[in-house]
Design an enzyme around this catalytic site. Structure first.
Site, PDB file in Angstrom:
ATOM      1  N   ASN A  10       0.866  -1.181   0.000  1.00  0.00           N
ATOM      2  CA  ASN A  10       0.000   0.000   0.000  1.00  0.00           C
ATOM      3  C   ASN A  10       0.905   1.234   0.000  1.00  0.00           C
ATOM      4  O   ASN A  10       1.550   1.531   0.989  1.00  0.00           O
ATOM      5  CB  ASN A  10      -0.873  -0.039   1.268  1.00  0.00           C
ATOM      6  CG  ASN A  10      -1.681   1.232   1.456  1.00  0.00           C
ATOM      7  OD1 ASN A  10      -1.807   2.040   0.529  1.00  0.00           O
ATOM      8  ND2 ASN A  10      -2.237   1.412   2.648  1.00  0.00           N
ATOM      9  N   TRP A  11       0.943   1.919  -1.148  1.00  0.00           N
ATOM     10  CA  TRP A  11       1.854   3.074  -1.262  1.00  0.00           C
ATOM     11  C   TRP A  11       1.284   4.323  -0.593  1.00  0.00           C
ATOM     12  O   TRP A  11       1.953   5.333  -0.516  1.00  0.00           O
ATOM     13  CB  TRP A  11       2.134   3.375  -2.725  1.00  0.00           C
ATOM     14  CG  TRP A  11       2.884   2.289  -3.469  1.00  0.00           C
ATOM     15  CD1 TRP A  11       3.271   1.063  -2.980  1.00  0.00           C
ATOM     16  CD2 TRP A  11       3.324   2.332  -4.828  1.00  0.00           C
ATOM     17  NE1 TRP A  11       3.933   0.360  -3.951  1.00  0.00           N
ATOM     18  CE2 TRP A  11       3.979   1.104  -5.095  1.00  0.00           C
ATOM     19  CE3 TRP A  11       3.234   3.283  -5.843  1.00  0.00           C
ATOM     20  CZ2 TRP A  11       4.539   0.813  -6.343  1.00  0.00           C
ATOM     21  CZ3 TRP A  11       3.788   2.989  -7.090  1.00  0.00           C
ATOM     22  CH2 TRP A  11       4.432   1.773  -7.339  1.00  0.00           C
ATOM     23  N   LYS A  12       0.027   4.276  -0.191  1.00  0.00           N
ATOM     24  CA  LYS A  12      -0.642   5.447   0.418  1.00  0.00           C
ATOM     25  C   LYS A  12      -0.459   6.683  -0.476  1.00  0.00           C
ATOM     26  O   LYS A  12      -0.415   6.549  -1.695  1.00  0.00           O
ATOM     27  CB  LYS A  12      -0.104   5.685   1.827  1.00  0.00           C
ATOM     28  CG  LYS A  12      -0.089   4.421   2.677  1.00  0.00           C
ATOM     29  CD  LYS A  12       0.120   4.703   4.123  1.00  0.00           C
ATOM     30  CE  LYS A  12       0.247   3.390   4.876  1.00  0.00           C
ATOM     31  NZ  LYS A  12       0.209   3.524   6.307  1.00  0.00           N
ATOM     32  N   HIS A 102      -9.251   0.639   5.399  1.00  0.00           N
ATOM     33  CA  HIS A 102      -7.952   0.923   6.035  1.00  0.00           C
ATOM     34  C   HIS A 102      -8.177   1.863   7.217  1.00  0.00           C
ATOM     35  O   HIS A 102      -9.031   2.753   7.156  1.00  0.00           O
ATOM     36  CB  HIS A 102      -7.003   1.547   5.005  1.00  0.00           C
ATOM     37  CG  HIS A 102      -5.598   1.597   5.502  1.00  0.00           C
ATOM     38  ND1 HIS A 102      -5.151   2.578   6.352  1.00  0.00           N
ATOM     39  CD2 HIS A 102      -4.543   0.769   5.297  1.00  0.00           C
ATOM     40  CE1 HIS A 102      -3.875   2.351   6.637  1.00  0.00           C
ATOM     41  NE2 HIS A 102      -3.486   1.259   6.012  1.00  0.00           N
ATOM     42  N   GLU A 104      -6.656   4.361   8.225  1.00  0.00           N
ATOM     43  CA  GLU A 104      -6.537   5.796   7.924  1.00  0.00           C
ATOM     44  C   GLU A 104      -7.827   6.332   7.302  1.00  0.00           C
ATOM     45  O   GLU A 104      -8.207   7.476   7.539  1.00  0.00           O
ATOM     46  CB  GLU A 104      -5.320   6.032   7.006  1.00  0.00           C
ATOM     47  CG  GLU A 104      -4.015   5.838   7.772  1.00  0.00           C
ATOM     48  CD  GLU A 104      -2.840   5.371   6.926  1.00  0.00           C
ATOM     49  OE1 GLU A 104      -2.906   5.451   5.685  1.00  0.00           O
ATOM     50  OE2 GLU A 104      -1.848   4.913   7.534  1.00  0.00           O
ATOM     51  N   GLU A 174      -4.832  -5.428  10.795  1.00  0.00           N
ATOM     52  CA  GLU A 174      -3.871  -4.344  10.956  1.00  0.00           C
ATOM     53  C   GLU A 174      -4.126  -3.632  12.288  1.00  0.00           C
ATOM     54  O   GLU A 174      -4.939  -2.697  12.342  1.00  0.00           O
ATOM     55  CB  GLU A 174      -4.026  -3.341   9.810  1.00  0.00           C
ATOM     56  CG  GLU A 174      -3.769  -3.927   8.448  1.00  0.00           C
ATOM     57  CD  GLU A 174      -3.216  -2.882   7.493  1.00  0.00           C
ATOM     58  OE1 GLU A 174      -2.137  -3.090   6.965  1.00  0.00           O
ATOM     59  OE2 GLU A 174      -3.860  -1.832   7.320  1.00  0.00           O
ATOM     60  N   GLY A 180       2.617   2.141  10.773  1.00  0.00           N
ATOM     61  CA  GLY A 180       3.493   3.300  10.588  1.00  0.00           C
ATOM     62  C   GLY A 180       4.163   3.770  11.863  1.00  0.00           C
ATOM     63  O   GLY A 180       4.738   4.858  11.901  1.00  0.00           O
ATOM     64  N   SER A 219       3.846  -2.188  10.350  1.00  0.00           N
ATOM     65  CA  SER A 219       5.315  -2.110  10.466  1.00  0.00           C
ATOM     66  C   SER A 219       5.991  -3.436  10.135  1.00  0.00           C
ATOM     67  O   SER A 219       6.997  -3.800  10.746  1.00  0.00           O
ATOM     68  CB  SER A 219       5.717  -1.624  11.866  1.00  0.00           C
ATOM     69  OG  SER A 219       5.199  -0.331  12.104  1.00  0.00           O
ATOM     70  N   GLY A 240       3.044  -1.230   4.285  1.00  0.00           N
ATOM     71  CA  GLY A 240       3.019   0.204   3.990  1.00  0.00           C
ATOM     72  C   GLY A 240       4.426   0.699   3.669  1.00  0.00           C
ATOM     73  O   GLY A 240       4.892   0.600   2.542  1.00  0.00           O
ATOM     74  N   GLY A 241       5.115   1.209   4.686  1.00  0.00           N
ATOM     75  CA  GLY A 241       6.429   1.845   4.486  1.00  0.00           C
ATOM     76  C   GLY A 241       7.402   1.013   3.667  1.00  0.00           C
ATOM     77  O   GLY A 241       8.048   1.524   2.733  1.00  0.00           O
TER      78      GLY A 241
HETATM   79  C1  PEP Z   1      -0.552  -0.033   6.180  1.00  0.00           C
HETATM   80  O1  PEP Z   1      -0.730   1.156   6.048  1.00  0.00           O
HETATM   81  O2  PEP Z   1      -1.402  -0.823   5.750  1.00  0.00           O
HETATM   82  C2  PEP Z   1       0.654  -0.485   6.867  1.00  0.00           C
HETATM   83  C3  PEP Z   1       0.692  -1.727   7.280  1.00  0.00           C
HETATM   84  O3  PEP Z   1       1.647   0.434   7.033  1.00  0.00           O
HETATM   85  P1  PEP Z   1       3.108   0.181   7.680  1.00  0.00           P
HETATM   86  O4  PEP Z   1       3.645  -1.089   7.078  1.00  0.00           O
HETATM   87  O5  PEP Z   1       3.914   1.375   7.288  1.00  0.00           O
HETATM   88  O6  PEP Z   1       2.922   0.066   9.153  1.00  0.00           O
END
Ligand code: PEP
Length: 263
Positions: A10-12, A102, A104, A174, A180, A219, A240-241
């Site tokens: 997920n590049w957000k 998600h 967010e 999640e 994040g 993470s 994500g990251g």
């Molecule tokens: C996400 O946003 O779905 C996620 C898991 O982010 P991160 O890996 O950065 O925690």
């Protein structure tokens, strides 16, 4: 039944057109040669979806099986919803999956499980793969309410679907406190909730929960993925990251391949 293993990125709201093109090029190049049995799903921002779909189609080294996903969609099929993107639009351009619910979106845009459930239903109607996200906030974990929270989310969002539809959903657990933040659920913490989610899905899917991929997100990176992916009810990750760096994301694919192929 062997459950699919999936690593989804997920590049957000990150990358620009050039960066997105370069990142996709690296992933397409690797996947055409090396993807194995693990399904790679990539969710770039909306403006870069069309180019990503084209890059996958034109993979130079052979057919790439990367599925391009959107990060969100609207719950109505069409209409006067300025700035929104519909499921039929996504389907018409070759997008194959969509992340919904998600944390967010829930936190910043007030998305409820009722709305998310409508999105899941619409995605299935149009043949796109929904990736349904759920997970508790920090205080809900600290108060020991995480199972109740996740159960309510799943039943509210997926409860109106037919068992056959539920069986087609990919679920991502999640924990919000791990997204994040650099904090990761331990493999044991994640496995406990994944097993719980699978048990909840068992009735909703008419006994087909064993085949539903349940991804861990929060993470997750190459340094901690081995322990997480080794758990029996964890069928891959929503990243994500670490999905923004081709080498890290590819390494996560390799770890998933190694661990789940050996299992
Ligand atoms: C996400 O946003 O779905 C996620 C898991 O982010 P991160 O890996 O950065 O925690």
């Amino acid at each position: 039944m062997k459950t699919r293993t999936i690593v989804a990125g997920n590049w957000k709201m990150h990358t620009d057109a050039t960066e997105a093109g370069n990142l996709m090029e690296a992933l397409v190049g690797w996947s055409a040669a090396d993807q194995g049995d693990v399904q790679m799903i990539v969710a770039p921002p909306y403006p870069f979806l069309a180019a990503a779909v084209e890059q996958v189609k034109k993979a130079a080294d052979g057919p790439s099986t990367i599925i391009i996903a959107a990060q969100n969609c609207h719950q109505e099929e069409s209409g006067a919803f300025t700035g929104e993107v519909s499921v039929p639009m996504l389907r018409s351009m070759g997008v194959g999956a969509c992340i919904v619910g998600h944390s967010e979106r829930r936190e910043y845009y007030g998305e409820t499980d009722e709305v998310v459930g409508r999105k899941v239903s619409l995605l299935l109607k149009h043949g796109l793969q929904p990736i349904y996200c759920c997970g508790e906030r920090r205080e809900e974990r600290e108060e020991g309410r995480y199972r109740d929270v996740v159960s309510t989310q799943i039943h509210t969002a997926l409860g109106a679907l037919s068992p056959e539809e539920v069986a087609k959903v990919v679920v991502a657990y999640e924990p919000v406190w791990a997204i994040g933040t650099g904090l990761t659920a331990t493999p044991e913490q994640a496995q406990e909730v994944h097993a719980f989610i699978r048990a909840e899905l068992q009735a909703l899917s008419g006994g087909m929960a064993a085949g539903i991929p349940i991804l861990y997100g929060g993470s997750c990176k190459p340094e901690n993925a081995e322990g997480i992916f080794a758990e029996s009810d964890i069928n891959g990750g929503l990243i994500g990251g670490a999905a923004l760096v081709a080498e890290k994301f590819i390494e996560l694919m390799r770890i998933a391949q190694r661990i789940k192929t050996a299992a």
